[in-house]
Scaffold this active site. Structure first.
Site, short mmCIF file in Angstrom:
data_model
loop_
_atom_site.label_atom_id
_atom_site.label_comp_id
_atom_site.label_asym_id
_atom_site.label_seq_id
_atom_site.Cartn_x
_atom_site.Cartn_y
_atom_site.Cartn_z
N ASP A 158 -9.36 9.73 -14.13
CA ASP A 158 -8.95 10.70 -15.15
C ASP A 158 -7.62 11.32 -14.70
O ASP A 158 -7.26 11.26 -13.53
CB ASP A 158 -10.01 11.81 -15.32
CG ASP A 158 -9.61 12.82 -16.40
OD1 ASP A 158 -9.23 12.39 -17.50
OD2 ASP A 158 -9.66 14.03 -16.14
N SER A 159 -6.95 11.95 -15.66
CA SER A 159 -5.70 12.64 -15.32
C SER A 159 -5.97 13.80 -14.36
O SER A 159 -5.10 14.20 -13.60
CB SER A 159 -5.07 13.20 -16.59
OG SER A 159 -5.98 14.09 -17.21
N TYR A 213 -2.13 14.79 -19.20
CA TYR A 213 -1.49 13.63 -19.83
C TYR A 213 -1.33 13.84 -21.34
O TYR A 213 -0.55 13.15 -21.98
CB TYR A 213 -2.38 12.38 -19.67
CG TYR A 213 -2.35 11.69 -18.33
CD1 TYR A 213 -1.75 12.26 -17.20
CD2 TYR A 213 -2.92 10.43 -18.19
CE1 TYR A 213 -1.76 11.60 -15.98
CE2 TYR A 213 -2.92 9.76 -16.98
CZ TYR A 213 -2.34 10.35 -15.88
OH TYR A 213 -2.34 9.68 -14.69
N GLY A 214 -2.13 14.74 -21.89
CA GLY A 214 -2.29 14.85 -23.34
C GLY A 214 -1.02 15.03 -24.15
O GLY A 214 -0.97 14.64 -25.31
N CYS A 249 -11.05 9.11 -19.38
CA CYS A 249 -10.03 9.98 -19.97
C CYS A 249 -9.75 9.43 -21.36
O CYS A 249 -9.38 8.25 -21.50
CB CYS A 249 -8.78 9.92 -19.11
SG CYS A 249 -7.36 10.79 -19.79
N ASN A 250 -9.96 10.24 -22.37
CA ASN A 250 -9.72 9.78 -23.74
C ASN A 250 -8.25 9.49 -23.98
O ASN A 250 -7.89 8.55 -24.68
CB ASN A 250 -10.17 10.85 -24.74
CG ASN A 250 -11.67 10.89 -24.87
OD1 ASN A 250 -12.23 10.27 -25.76
ND2 ASN A 250 -12.34 11.62 -24.00
N THR A 251 -7.39 10.32 -23.40
CA THR A 251 -5.95 10.16 -23.63
C THR A 251 -5.49 8.80 -23.11
O THR A 251 -4.75 8.07 -23.80
CB THR A 251 -5.18 11.30 -22.93
OG1 THR A 251 -5.76 12.54 -23.32
CG2 THR A 251 -3.72 11.29 -23.28
N GLU A 259 -8.43 23.41 -16.76
CA GLU A 259 -7.90 23.09 -15.41
C GLU A 259 -7.63 24.37 -14.61
O GLU A 259 -7.74 24.38 -13.40
CB GLU A 259 -6.62 22.25 -15.51
CG GLU A 259 -6.84 20.84 -16.03
CD GLU A 259 -6.99 19.76 -14.95
OE1 GLU A 259 -6.31 19.84 -13.92
OE2 GLU A 259 -7.81 18.84 -15.15
N CYS A 263 -12.43 14.40 -25.49
CA CYS A 263 -11.67 14.66 -24.27
C CYS A 263 -12.71 14.98 -23.21
O CYS A 263 -13.59 15.83 -23.44
CB CYS A 263 -10.73 15.85 -24.47
SG CYS A 263 -9.91 16.38 -22.94
N THR A 264 -12.64 14.29 -22.09
CA THR A 264 -13.72 14.46 -21.09
C THR A 264 -13.72 15.87 -20.51
O THR A 264 -14.76 16.34 -20.05
CB THR A 264 -13.62 13.39 -19.99
OG1 THR A 264 -12.28 13.38 -19.47
CG2 THR A 264 -13.96 12.03 -20.52
N HIS A 265 -12.59 16.54 -20.55
CA HIS A 265 -12.57 17.93 -20.08
C HIS A 265 -13.49 18.83 -20.92
O HIS A 265 -14.05 19.79 -20.43
CB HIS A 265 -11.16 18.51 -20.18
CG HIS A 265 -10.25 18.15 -19.05
ND1 HIS A 265 -9.72 16.89 -18.90
CD2 HIS A 265 -9.76 18.89 -18.03
CE1 HIS A 265 -8.94 16.87 -17.84
NE2 HIS A 265 -8.95 18.07 -17.29
#
Ligand code: DGL
Length: 279
Positions: free
Chosen positions: A6-7, A41-42, A72-74, A165, A197-199
């Site tokens: 992931d980012s 990254y988004g 990571c979806n992005t 974050e 979005c995994t976040h």
């Protein structure tokens, strides 16, 4: 080993499902890579997202991974197809990279199949994600390949990843921002909402509460874990090559202590074996 990328910290919500002691996936060895130094990254261009994702994939394969989950979806929305169609066949023909968009779409389809109330056409589905996940229309494209005629409302929520974050999601201001984003989808009377979005998984409970009991919220990490179990069962030739000693190793491209501190909150587990990745 299975690589999880992931980012930043969001992919830990996916890894958490994989290493859950009740999951058959917990027997495998995992390497997690968070590109925290370059997150989020988004808002980056698709070209940059592709370049970063390719570097991460190279790094994880160099560490001995057979299979990588882009958690990571992005990156899944903007880079996965090219990684699978161009990068892997040229450079790593025997290795595999999977993403998180298809599992979430399939989870929606399962929901539609099992719910009599949702069977009619023109169901309204909401997707929230980063600016470039939504801009890529990756979810719309995947839904188009399925039978149901759905109306998709997608919404970029660019402020959420930085708030997560920074560990600020419990602040009143963060809750107000979340409510104001979700209000737009509530007004559309959507039936299912994908956290694209995994976040956002760390916001699962507050999102469910805001959306109310008539909206089914799809938490993609659980869907990704279910689909990985299926995938490995369908591909024993890959499964049998993945080491199973329950090893976990973590890499970040940024500060190791900070990764450990914040990462443990996402993972709800101690992060012990951790190093700095540079590529
Ligand atoms: N977890 C990533 C996703 O699922 C985060 C995005 C970011 O770095 O902006 O899209």
């Amino acid at each position: 080993m299975i690589g999880v990328f992931d980012s930043g910290f969001g992919g830990l919500t996916v890894l958490k499902e994989f290493i859950d002691k009740n999951s058959p996936l917990s027997q495998y060895d995992y390497i997690y890579l968070g590109d925290n130094a370059r997150a989020p990254y988004g808002d980056k261009s698709p070209e940059v997202i592709y370049k970063y994702t390719q570097e991460a994939v190279d790094f994880l394969f160099s560490q001995g991974c057979r299979l990588i989950i882009i958690a990571c979806n992005t990156a899944s929305a903007n880079a996965l197809r090219k990684i699978q169609q161009e990068f892997l066949p040229n450079k790593y023909p025997a290795k595999r990279v999977l993403g998180v968009v298809i599992p979430a779409v399939e989870a929606v389809m399962e929901e539609l199949e099992k719910s009599a109330n949702l069977k009619k056409e023109n169901n309204k589905i909401g997707v929230i994600g980063t600016r470039h996940t939504i801009g890529s229309k990756a979810y719309e494209k995947e839904f188009k390949k399925r039978d149901y005629k759905l109306i998709i409302y997608s919404l970029a929520c660019p402020l959420l990843v930085p708030l997560i974050e920074e560990g600020l999601i419990k602040k009143v201001a963060a809750r107000m921002i979340l409510k104001s984003y979700l209000r737009k989808l509530k007004e559309k009377k959507i039936k299912i909402l994908i956290l694209g979005c995994t976040h956002y998984s760390v916001l699962f409970e507050p999102i469910k509460k805001i959306m109310g009991k008539n909206v089914k919220v799809i938490n993609s990490p659980q869907a990704v874990a279910r689909k990985l179990i299926d995938y490995l069962a369908r591909h024993p030739e890959i499964a049998k090559k993945i080491s199973r000693r329950k090893k976990r190793k973590y890499y970040t491209t940024d500060n190791v202590d900070q990764f450990k501190h914040i990462g443990e909150k996402f993972l709800k587990e101690k992060i012990i074996n951790i190093g700095k990745a540079s590529f």
